[in-house]
Design an enzyme around this catalytic site. Structure first.
Site, PDB file in Angstrom:
ATOM      1  N   ASN A 105       0.829  -1.206   0.000  1.00 16.14           N
ATOM      2  CA  ASN A 105       0.000   0.000   0.000  1.00 16.14           C
ATOM      3  C   ASN A 105       0.862   1.254   0.000  1.00 16.14           C
ATOM      4  O   ASN A 105       0.610   2.212  -0.744  1.00 16.14           O
ATOM      5  CB  ASN A 105      -0.908   0.029   1.234  1.00 16.14           C
ATOM      6  CG  ASN A 105      -2.092  -0.898   1.148  1.00 16.14           C
ATOM      7  OD1 ASN A 105      -2.372  -1.459   0.097  1.00 16.14           O
ATOM      8  ND2 ASN A 105      -2.791  -1.076   2.254  1.00 16.14           N
TER       9      ASN A 105
ATOM     10  N   ARG B  40     -11.466  -3.914 -14.352  1.00 17.87           N
ATOM     11  CA  ARG B  40     -10.382  -4.854 -14.046  1.00 17.87           C
ATOM     12  C   ARG B  40     -10.909  -6.275 -14.205  1.00 17.87           C
ATOM     13  O   ARG B  40     -11.936  -6.633 -13.633  1.00 17.87           O
ATOM     14  CB  ARG B  40      -9.862  -4.676 -12.611  1.00 17.87           C
ATOM     15  CG  ARG B  40      -9.240  -3.327 -12.320  1.00 17.87           C
ATOM     16  CD  ARG B  40      -8.632  -3.311 -10.915  1.00 17.87           C
ATOM     17  NE  ARG B  40      -8.372  -1.969 -10.440  1.00 17.87           N
ATOM     18  CZ  ARG B  40      -7.281  -1.268 -10.713  1.00 17.87           C
ATOM     19  NH1 ARG B  40      -6.354  -1.791 -11.481  1.00 17.87           N
ATOM     20  NH2 ARG B  40      -7.113  -0.051 -10.230  1.00 17.87           N
TER      21      ARG B  40
ATOM     22  N   ARG C 236      -5.387   1.768 -13.382  1.00 19.88           N
ATOM     23  CA  ARG C 236      -3.987   1.873 -12.994  1.00 19.88           C
ATOM     24  C   ARG C 236      -3.389   0.528 -12.584  1.00 19.88           C
ATOM     25  O   ARG C 236      -3.945  -0.192 -11.769  1.00 19.88           O
ATOM     26  CB  ARG C 236      -3.837   2.875 -11.842  1.00 19.88           C
ATOM     27  CG  ARG C 236      -2.379   3.115 -11.447  1.00 19.88           C
ATOM     28  CD  ARG C 236      -2.270   4.152 -10.362  1.00 19.88           C
ATOM     29  NE  ARG C 236      -2.511   5.490 -10.857  1.00 19.88           N
ATOM     30  CZ  ARG C 236      -3.408   6.329 -10.364  1.00 19.88           C
ATOM     31  NH1 ARG C 236      -4.162   5.946  -9.371  1.00 19.88           N
ATOM     32  NH2 ARG C 236      -3.550   7.534 -10.859  1.00 19.88           N
TER      33      ARG C 236
ATOM     34  N   HIS D 200     -15.567   3.791 -14.811  1.00 18.30           N
ATOM     35  CA  HIS D 200     -15.386   2.990 -13.606  1.00 18.30           C
ATOM     36  C   HIS D 200     -16.681   2.297 -13.198  1.00 18.30           C
ATOM     37  O   HIS D 200     -16.739   1.610 -12.183  1.00 18.30           O
ATOM     38  CB  HIS D 200     -14.883   3.906 -12.474  1.00 18.30           C
ATOM     39  CG  HIS D 200     -14.438   3.195 -11.237  1.00 18.30           C
ATOM     40  ND1 HIS D 200     -15.156   3.241 -10.056  1.00 18.30           N
ATOM     41  CD2 HIS D 200     -13.359   2.418 -10.993  1.00 18.30           C
ATOM     42  CE1 HIS D 200     -14.529   2.541  -9.134  1.00 18.30           C
ATOM     43  NE2 HIS D 200     -13.438   2.028  -9.673  1.00 18.30           N
TER      44      HIS D 200
ATOM     45  N   TYR E 112     -12.698  -9.215  -1.696  1.00 17.15           N
ATOM     46  CA  TYR E 112     -13.288  -7.908  -1.400  1.00 17.15           C
ATOM     47  C   TYR E 112     -14.756  -8.077  -1.038  1.00 17.15           C
ATOM     48  O   TYR E 112     -15.442  -8.947  -1.579  1.00 17.15           O
ATOM     49  CB  TYR E 112     -13.229  -6.984  -2.627  1.00 17.15           C
ATOM     50  CG  TYR E 112     -11.857  -6.623  -3.135  1.00 17.15           C
ATOM     51  CD1 TYR E 112     -10.694  -7.061  -2.509  1.00 17.15           C
ATOM     52  CD2 TYR E 112     -11.721  -5.828  -4.274  1.00 17.15           C
ATOM     53  CE1 TYR E 112      -9.443  -6.728  -3.008  1.00 17.15           C
ATOM     54  CE2 TYR E 112     -10.475  -5.479  -4.774  1.00 17.15           C
ATOM     55  CZ  TYR E 112      -9.345  -5.940  -4.134  1.00 17.15           C
ATOM     56  OH  TYR E 112      -8.118  -5.605  -4.620  1.00 17.15           O
TER      57      TYR E 112
ATOM     58  N   ARG F 230     -13.937   3.102   4.768  1.00 12.47           N
ATOM     59  CA  ARG F 230     -12.772   2.247   4.957  1.00 12.47           C
ATOM     60  C   ARG F 230     -11.460   3.034   5.011  1.00 12.47           C
ATOM     61  O   ARG F 230     -10.629   2.817   5.876  1.00 12.47           O
ATOM     62  CB  ARG F 230     -12.678   1.215   3.827  1.00 12.47           C
ATOM     63  CG  ARG F 230     -11.545   0.206   4.030  1.00 12.47           C
ATOM     64  CD  ARG F 230     -11.243  -0.562   2.758  1.00 12.47           C
ATOM     65  NE  ARG F 230     -10.438   0.199   1.828  1.00 12.47           N
ATOM     66  CZ  ARG F 230     -10.597   0.191   0.509  1.00 12.47           C
ATOM     67  NH1 ARG F 230     -11.563  -0.505  -0.024  1.00 12.47           N
ATOM     68  NH2 ARG F 230      -9.815   0.894  -0.273  1.00 12.47           N
TER      69      ARG F 230
ATOM     70  N   HIS G   3     -15.209  -2.955   0.315  1.00 17.53           N
ATOM     71  CA  HIS G   3     -15.172  -2.284  -0.983  1.00 17.53           C
ATOM     72  C   HIS G   3     -16.541  -1.821  -1.477  1.00 17.53           C
ATOM     73  O   HIS G   3     -16.634  -1.062  -2.432  1.00 17.53           O
ATOM     74  CB  HIS G   3     -14.548  -3.245  -2.011  1.00 17.53           C
ATOM     75  CG  HIS G   3     -14.163  -2.612  -3.303  1.00 17.53           C
ATOM     76  ND1 HIS G   3     -14.849  -2.832  -4.472  1.00 17.53           N
ATOM     77  CD2 HIS G   3     -13.160  -1.754  -3.615  1.00 17.53           C
ATOM     78  CE1 HIS G   3     -14.283  -2.143  -5.454  1.00 17.53           C
ATOM     79  NE2 HIS G   3     -13.257  -1.483  -4.962  1.00 17.53           N
TER      80      HIS G   3
END
Length: 717
Positions: free
Chosen positions: A54, A384, A414, A444, A477, A570, A598
């Site tokens: 992270n 993704r 990314r 997204h 997630y 979160r 998530h």
């Protein structure tokens, strides 16, 4: 109140905080999970690894973007603190050493406990004579043949150091006494550790072996000192569409070129595996162009990826004892295996809650759509994908079966760009129509639209989610996925894809809230509606991050009006709760546990008047203003109850939750006299779905059956 120099607007910074420091506080909570004695030992080591990766990404992206901003717009100010980019960088560089100290301490504690189980990260001094022979043999036969040591001098230019790659740096002295720098890349083609033969858990990291042998690699030079190092480079590459406006290359080729640029960005951090001597530190700083504030020394490993290789290498009995008990996502109890998913969704809306529910019902829906003769098209947004994606393969099969398949593929996800480029080629080769999103706006959103046509007309099955179409992350997630046959939502989905195919961001929708134009204004309206109710108002949000200043100000006004605002955030949260006379009615908690939280859920009001939405978007400026995002209303009462059950559990969590304090720090919630409640553990044990599916009956027979049941219960009473 302070005036924003950019637009002259007055800003109140009394209830807001800097996003970067807020993120660092979140990552500290990730690190602190490694101190929880209830967490299995190897999982505790993984939390240190997650903290490390992270922090790596934080420096590559966030610090990198601030470095760029400081160069091109030094007077730009953060609208939550009024700080310039340089001031924010100074605060970050000042804050991080304390986190490294905590990491080193916790790594030492966990390593000692692992050693009691026979798992030891060895130095050469720890080896027995036999073990030393094994390590030396591995070095000579496997490592040495592929080494490329290099001297940095006037005749040997500085080699490019790959971002986050490991090197052994050596301080060299020649015959004349002049200092030089030697560099030995740690081979990335080899495994990160060497498990000693016959051992159940004694190992050497590859960089440990290489550092031991480095003094033998530079011939006539005397090696005075060695140190493992790792450079972190700026990886924030903003895509400038105007720059390529006249290019004849397609968008995929441009993205491929941009990936190559990433490796050559400037160094924003240099990590050192020990405290170097002043001469070596000065030499490294000069060659890599980093200042003393960008040098971080650590006694813990600089690269923690070896943890996952270690887990695989351990004997099965040892691994099971030191990791979480395996959890198998369940099939939702209100869906019948083997029966048509399309027909079950037509009966009523269905909700999947990952990772507690399996993704298989959605996969079954896609597989059915790929084969059904009445399915005309499948359209999907992709951000993704898993590296071995079942979803992509089903889409390919659907196209080969003659269905129209449209994939809105975001190539700018990314660090997943290369994977998405590869999948886009395969989809195109199978006959799918692939488009690459909107210029200057990342797509997204998580939307899948199945269009069916029969004699009665056109019908839709629409799926909207909070997470990616990725089978792997659906087990890691927590996310939500709604599947509905509602015609209004289906018509909105069809309009969405028409708009995306024609570069239209200003389309009108009846039910879906679509960013960048329709989501933020509607969220603000919904907040204002609750604000007008004063003490009778209620707002509940579960998101990953909160940074959007306008929304923060709307929530602050709601609090001042007496509205009760509960938030589960979160990560980053630039809104500070509990500030006197400003945010006294706002309570914010955060959960860090086994699974990455998530899901995004928005609730406005209570009881029968409550409005529920699930969304792909966080309350961030980039999501609400610079991305294509979707929030979907949840109208079904049963699904609303399922969502409320999840949210209530998380609000009551006193095992993995922390409360955000007025000063921006976090305080771990304590059970006190209440029973310990870990919301993730509870959701693994308890389904959100009705325990038995309703009988698959025609509507009139189902109604008669329910009436009969009611009469029977009345008679029993």
């Amino acid at each position: 109140m302070s005036k924003d120099p950019k637009n002259g607007q007055l800003r109140d910074y009394s209830y807001t905080q800097n996003r970067e420091l807020s993120w660092l506080r979140f990552n500290r909570r990730v690190l602190e999970e490694s101190a929880d004695a209830r967490v299995p030992l190897l999982e505790r080591l993984k939390f240190i690894a997650i903290f490390t990766s992270n922090l790596d990404e934080f420096f590559m992206v966030r610090v990198g973007s601030l470095v760029d901003l400081a160069a091109v717009s030094p007077n730009d100010v953060d609208n939550k603190t009024g700080q310039t980019p340089q001031q924010q960088l100074a605060a970050i560089y000042d804050h991080v050493p304390g986190l490294i100290q905590i990491k080193d301490r916790l790594y030492g504690q966990v390593s000692m406990l692992l050693a009691e189980q026979g798992i030891v990260d060895l130095s050469y001094a720890d080896l027995t004579e036999e073990e030393r022979k094994q390590a030396d043999g591995y070095f000579r036969s496997v490592v040495l043949p592929i080494l490329s040591p290099q001297i940095v001098s006037q005749r040997h230019p500085t080699p490019h150091l790959g971002s986050k790659e490991l090197y052994v740096a050596a301080l060299l002295r020649g015959k004349g006494g002049k200092a030089s720098l030697g560099l030995v890349p740690v081979p990335a083609t080899l495994g990160p550790l060497f498990l000693l033969p016959g051992s159940r858990g004694r190992f050497l990291r590859l960089e440990t072996i290489l550092a031991h042998w480095t003094p033998t690699l530079f011939g006539k030079y005397q090696v005075e000192e060695t140190c493992v190092i790792s450079a972190t480079r700026n990886a924030d590459l903003s895509f400038d569409g105007e720059k390529f406006e006249d290019s004849e290359d397609d968008f995929r080729q441009l993205m491929t070129r941009m990936l190559k640029k990433r490796a050559h960005q400037s160094v924003v951090r240099l990590e050192l595996g020990q405290q170097p001597s002043p001469p070596l530190a000065e030499l490294l700083g000069k060659i890599l162009k980093v200042g003393p504030h960008q040098l971080y020394s650590s006694t813990a490993p600089l690269a923690m990826g070896y943890v996952y290789a270690l887990e695989k290498a351990l004997p099965e009995d040892l691994r099971q004892r030191l990791t979480y008990p395996p959890y198998q996502p369940r099939w939702p109890e209100d869906l019948v295996r083997g029966q048509s998913m399309v027909e079950q969704i037509r009966q009523r809306d269905r909700l999947l809650c990952f990772p507690y529910d399996t993704i298989d019902p959605f996969l079954q829906l896609l597989e059915e759509a790929a084969e059904r003769p009445d399915v005309a098209s499948i359209k999907i947004t992709i951000y993704r994908l898993a590296s071995t994606s079942k979803i992509a393969r089903i889409l390919c099969r659907a196209a080969e079966n003659g269905k129209e398949v449209v994939a809105l593929m975001e190539l700018r996800a990314r660090f997943d760009e290369a994977n998405n480029i590869a999948w886009s080629k395969m989809l195109e080769e199978a006959g799918c129509k692939v488009i690459y999103g909107m210029e200057n706006f990342k797509c997204h959103s998580k939307l899948c639209l199945i269009t069916l046509q029969d004699r009665k007309g056109t019908h839709y099955i629409t799926q909207v989610g909070t997470g990616n179409y990725n089978e792997k992350t659906s087990t890691l997630y927590t996310d939500l996925s709604v599947m509905t046959a509602d015609p209004t939502i289906g018509a909105d989905g069809a309009a969405f894809f028409r708009n995306m195919l024609t570069d239209n961001l200003e389309g009108d929708y009846q039910a879906l809230l679509v960013a960048p134009n329709g989501l933020k204004p509607r969220l603000c309206e919904l907040i204002q509606e609750q604000t007008a109710k004063g003490a009778e108002g209620y707002i509940l949000c579960k998101v990953n991050s909160v940074t959007e200043r306008d929304v923060i100000d709307q929530l602050q006004k709601a609090s001042q009006a007496g509205v009760q605002v509960e938030m589960i955030v979160r990560g980053i949260c630039c809104l500070r709760p509990g500030v006197a006379e400003k945010t006294e009615n706002i309570r914010i908690s955060s959960i860090v546990g086994r699974y990455l939280e998530h899901a995004r859920v928005y609730v406005f009001g209570r009881g029968s008047e409550a409005r529920y939405y699930i969304a792909s978007a966080d309350l961030m400026t980039r999501n609400l203003q610079r991305r294509v995002e979707i929030a979907c209303p949840i109208w079904d009462r049963e699904l609303q109850a399922q969502l409320q059950y999840i949210l209530d559990l998380q609000l009551r969590d006193n095992a993995k939750a922390s409360s955000l304090q007025p000063d921006g720090s976090y305080r771990r919630k304590e059970a006190g006299k209440l029973p310990r409640l870990d919301s993730q553990e509870e959701l693994m044990k308890t389904s959100i779905h009705p325990q038995q599916p309703e009988p698959q009956l025609p509507p009139h027979r189902g109604l008669l059956a329910r009436l009969g049941s009611l009469l029977h219960r009345e008679h029993e009473t």
